[in-house]
Design a protein around this motif. Structure first.
Motif, mmCIF file in Angstrom:
data_model
loop_
_atom_site.group_PDB
_atom_site.id
_atom_site.type_symbol
_atom_site.label_atom_id
_atom_site.label_comp_id
_atom_site.label_asym_id
_atom_site.label_seq_id
_atom_site.Cartn_x
_atom_site.Cartn_y
_atom_site.Cartn_z
ATOM 1 N N PHE A 60 -8.693 5.412 49.529
ATOM 2 C CA PHE A 60 -9.650 5.528 48.440
ATOM 3 C C PHE A 60 -9.459 6.843 47.672
ATOM 4 C CE2 PHE A 60 -13.528 6.594 46.287
ATOM 5 C CZ PHE A 60 -13.819 5.396 45.643
ATOM 6 N N ARG A 67 -8.129 17.004 45.253
ATOM 7 C CA ARG A 67 -9.518 17.084 44.799
ATOM 8 C C ARG A 67 -10.025 18.490 45.080
ATOM 9 N NH1 ARG A 67 -11.864 11.783 44.123
ATOM 10 N NH2 ARG A 67 -10.156 10.286 44.256
ATOM 11 N N ILE A 110 -9.898 16.296 39.695
ATOM 12 C CA ILE A 110 -9.088 15.242 40.323
ATOM 13 C C ILE A 110 -7.701 15.299 39.682
ATOM 14 C CG2 ILE A 110 -8.879 12.794 40.868
ATOM 15 C CD1 ILE A 110 -11.895 12.526 40.528
ATOM 16 N N GLN A 119 -5.803 3.347 42.300
ATOM 17 C CA GLN A 119 -6.958 3.445 43.203
ATOM 18 C C GLN A 119 -7.743 2.139 43.220
ATOM 19 O OE1 GLN A 119 -10.221 5.955 41.878
ATOM 20 N NE2 GLN A 119 -10.649 6.657 43.962
ATOM 21 N N HIS A 122 -13.786 0.292 41.805
ATOM 22 C CA HIS A 122 -15.090 0.477 42.468
ATOM 23 C C HIS A 122 -16.149 0.854 41.440
ATOM 24 C CE1 HIS A 122 -13.191 4.436 42.182
ATOM 25 N NE2 HIS A 122 -14.420 4.920 42.093
ATOM 26 N N ASP A 124 -19.212 3.745 41.102
ATOM 27 C CA ASP A 124 -19.580 4.994 41.768
ATOM 28 C C ASP A 124 -20.941 4.893 42.458
ATOM 29 O OD1 ASP A 124 -17.206 6.213 41.327
ATOM 30 O OD2 ASP A 124 -17.878 7.497 39.696
ATOM 31 N N MET A 159 -15.581 12.807 32.706
ATOM 32 C CA MET A 159 -14.202 13.144 33.111
ATOM 33 C C MET A 159 -13.539 13.802 31.910
ATOM 34 S SD MET A 159 -11.892 12.795 35.558
ATOM 35 C CE MET A 159 -12.095 11.328 36.576
ATOM 36 N N THR A 172 -7.617 7.049 33.973
ATOM 37 C CA THR A 172 -8.625 6.211 34.620
ATOM 38 C C THR A 172 -8.549 4.791 34.058
ATOM 39 O OG1 THR A 172 -10.013 8.182 34.644
ATOM 40 C CG2 THR A 172 -11.093 6.084 35.165
ATOM 41 N N HIS A 211 -14.135 0.801 37.815
ATOM 42 C CA HIS A 211 -13.075 1.708 37.358
ATOM 43 C C HIS A 211 -12.295 2.219 38.564
ATOM 44 C CE1 HIS A 211 -15.998 4.482 38.924
ATOM 45 N NE2 HIS A 211 -15.042 5.394 38.968
ATOM 46 N N GLY A 212 -11.282 3.020 38.316
ATOM 47 C CA GLY A 212 -10.515 3.693 39.372
ATOM 48 C C GLY A 212 -9.383 4.462 38.723
ATOM 49 N N ALA A 213 -8.826 5.418 39.436
ATOM 50 C CA ALA A 213 -7.701 6.167 38.881
ATOM 51 C C ALA A 213 -6.484 5.243 38.761
ATOM 52 C CB ALA A 213 -7.373 7.366 39.772
ATOM 53 N N ARG A 222 -1.574 14.469 36.282
ATOM 54 C CA ARG A 222 -2.707 14.157 35.404
ATOM 55 C C ARG A 222 -3.923 14.851 35.989
ATOM 56 N NH1 ARG A 222 -7.157 10.019 36.448
ATOM 57 N NH2 ARG A 222 -7.846 11.985 37.315
HETATM 58 O O1 AKG Z 1 -9.535 10.114 38.736
HETATM 59 C C1 AKG Z 1 -9.933 9.097 38.178
HETATM 60 O O2 AKG Z 1 -9.445 8.680 37.134
HETATM 61 C C2 AKG Z 1 -11.071 8.296 38.786
HETATM 62 C C3 AKG Z 1 -11.357 8.684 40.196
HETATM 63 C C4 AKG Z 1 -12.482 7.920 40.794
HETATM 64 O O3 AKG Z 1 -12.995 6.995 40.236
HETATM 65 C C5 AKG Z 1 -12.995 8.305 42.117
HETATM 66 O O4 AKG Z 1 -12.307 9.004 42.874
HETATM 67 O O5 AKG Z 1 -14.119 7.856 42.460
#
Ligand code: AKG
Length: 308
Positions: A60, A67, A110, A119, A122, A124, A159, A172, A211-213, A222
């Motif tokens: 995850f 981080r 991040i 990633q 999910h 948040d 972000m 993202t 969303h997610g990275a 990045r």
């Molecule tokens: O870094 C990103 O673009 C999103 C990261 C993210 O959604 C997370 O770690 O919860």
């Protein structure tokens, strides 16, 4: 679902107009939120901490992602950013139906390194829904708690792009309009939009949007500066960290320490970052009890330093 475009607006767009977009799409990009000089100043505050943050170690959090936390303790520029009137006004307007006070929820840089994989998608707000591990379990979250949060916006997230965000370098990935889908929604690849933006622009997104990275297929890192705000009532009534601080809690029974809050509520609630030294990011709260830290204060420039 059909693909919806990610809306881009000037950074000074009134919060009422942005709130309408967030209610419909769950996300919006604020173009050129910070100037080049502001980004350079943030980078100069944070670079020593970013460079020493070690790679995360879970599917995850990422295996080629770093981080970096404690941004309010570490960076005078991040303190200014956290109370930027454009963002505070948007937080207050968007979250007004759910609370009348707000708090910082996450402050974290991040950095997605070359070779990182995509990633897990999910929401948040699943921070409060016991996101299950492994991440391909169905349902992905606790099926009793998660539905309780349907219809509650728990937070608003920002972000800020400290580098350009491109599809290639892991921008993202987000699904505009996904806020009202069920938690178990399986979203087709075509529904995702890469939040591509130039350095200084900011993605604002809710706790409900999927969303997610992205994967970093480029040769460069990045970097995004993530500051999230949550509802003021998502906390203990009696502030146990002040009522029973680490100096006292360290000698108590571990079961009691955990009840006081010196433990992570899975998956991620309650970790911390010692402000100094650099490189000790996202620690478990028990660490504050095991290794009483050397006192830290702010120097004349507002940067943390050890007290001799
Ligand atoms: O870094 C990103 O673009 C999103 C990261 C993210 O959604 C997370 O770690 O919860």
């Amino acid at each position: 679902m059909s693909r919806r475009e990610l809306q881009i607006r000037p950074a000074d767009t009134p919060s009422e107009e942005l709130t309408k977009i967030l209610e419909r799409d769950g996300c919006v990009v604020l173009k050129d939120f910070a100037s080049k000089a502001e980004i350079e100043a943030i980078q100069s505050d944070l670079r020593p901490f970013i460079d020493t943050s070690s790679q995360a170690r879970s599917d995850f959090s990422g295996l080629k992602t770093t981080r970096t936390g404690a941004l309010m303790a570490r960076s005078p520029r991040c303190r200014e950013l956290a109370i930027d009137p454009r963002i505070l006004s948007l937080v207050e307007t968007f979250l007004a139906p759910y609370a009348n006070t707000f708090q910082l929820h996450v402050t974290q840089v991040i950095r997605v390194l070359p070779g990182e994989k995509v990633q897990m998608p999910h929401r948040d707000r699943w921070a409060w829904s016991q996101l299950q591990d492994p991440s391909d379990l169905d349902p992905p979250v606790n099926s009793v708690i998660a539905p309780l949060l349907t219809g509650v916006e728990t937070q608003l997230n920002t972000m800020l792009a400290l580098t350009d965000f491109t599809k290639e370098n892991g921008a993202t990935r987000i699904v505009p309009g996904s806020s009202h889908l069920p938690d178990s929604a399986k979203l087709p690849e075509e529904a995702y939009v890469s939040a591509e933006m130039t350095t200084g622009s900011m993605l604002v997104f809710t706790g409900s949007v999927f969303h997610g990275a992205g994967a970093n297929m480029s040769e460069r890192e990045r970097i995004g500066l993530n500051i999230d705000y949550s509802l003021g009532w998502l906390r203990q009534e009696d502030n146990q960290y002040l009522s029973c601080p680490p100096e006292i809690a360290k000698d108590l029974d571990p079961k009691l320490q955990a009840l006081l809050g010196y433990a992570v509520a899975e998956p991620s609630l309650g970790y911390f970052t010692p402000p100094l030294p650099a490189g000790e990011d996202l620690s478990s709260p028990q660490r504050a009890l095991q290794q009483p830290s050397t006192p830290v204060r702010l120097d004349a420039d507002g940067r943390p330093e050890f007290v001799e």
